[in-house]
Design a protein around this motif. Structure first.
Motif, short mmCIF file in Angstrom:
data_model
loop_
_atom_site.label_atom_id
_atom_site.label_comp_id
_atom_site.label_asym_id
_atom_site.label_seq_id
_atom_site.Cartn_x
_atom_site.Cartn_y
_atom_site.Cartn_z
N ASP A 1 -1.46 47.11 15.47
CA ASP A 1 -0.88 46.78 13.74
C ASP A 1 -1.24 45.37 13.52
OD1 ASP A 1 -1.35 49.23 13.27
OD2 ASP A 1 0.81 49.47 12.72
N GLN B 1 2.16 40.60 11.41
CA GLN B 1 2.83 39.97 10.06
C GLN B 1 2.95 41.71 8.94
OE1 GLN B 1 3.96 37.09 9.38
NE2 GLN B 1 5.43 37.69 7.46
N ASP B 2 1.79 42.17 9.05
CA ASP B 2 2.02 43.61 8.07
C ASP B 2 2.93 44.09 8.49
OD1 ASP B 2 1.28 45.20 6.37
OD2 ASP B 2 0.54 46.77 8.03
N ASN C 1 6.38 43.04 7.51
CA ASN C 1 6.12 42.78 6.03
C ASN C 1 7.33 44.35 6.02
OD1 ASN C 1 5.53 40.12 5.62
ND2 ASN C 1 3.22 41.05 4.88
N LYS C 2 6.01 45.40 6.38
CA LYS C 2 7.40 46.31 6.34
C LYS C 2 8.84 46.56 7.36
CE LYS C 2 2.22 48.54 7.02
NZ LYS C 2 1.46 49.46 8.01
N SER D 1 1.63 44.07 18.11
CA SER D 1 0.50 44.11 17.26
C SER D 1 -0.51 44.01 19.73
CB SER D 1 0.87 42.37 17.58
OG SER D 1 0.96 41.71 17.55
#
Length: 102
Positions: A57, A60-61, A64-65, A99
């Protein structure tokens, strides 16, 4: 008699460098150690868990989550206490770790 200072300097250099080398190894494993708290639900290294896979994943995503989870009420989901249990720096390390997993 002249060899002793040279040997002593070499020995002293090794003694002074050992903690730095040990710390470098520890720092390299810090992210995985922090991320291991996620393995129970999301699978080892973020793969094949009971919940969403995290491996690969976007960093940054994921951050944010996680930050969104930190802002929700305590009863919103099981992720609230997990997201709140880490510092922003630790969450960054965890997101970076996942990531980079394939």
């Amino acid at each position: 008699m002249h060899i002793f200072p040279r040997v002593f300097r070499s020995w002293l250099t090794v003694v002074l460098l050992l903690p730095a080398l040990a710390q470098a190894q520890f720092v390299a494993n810090d992210a995985r150690l922090l991320a291991s708290g996620c393995f129970q639900c999301h699978g080892t290294n973020g793969k094949s868990g009971a919940f969403d896979a995290l491996a690969g994943d976007g960093k940054q995503d994921m951050l944010n989550k996680l930050n969104d989870q930190r802002k929700k009420s305590a009863n919103a989901s099981i992720m609230y206490p997990h997201a709140r249990g880490y510092t922003p720096q630790q969450l960054d390390m965890i997101a970076d770790y996942f990531s980079k997993q394939k």
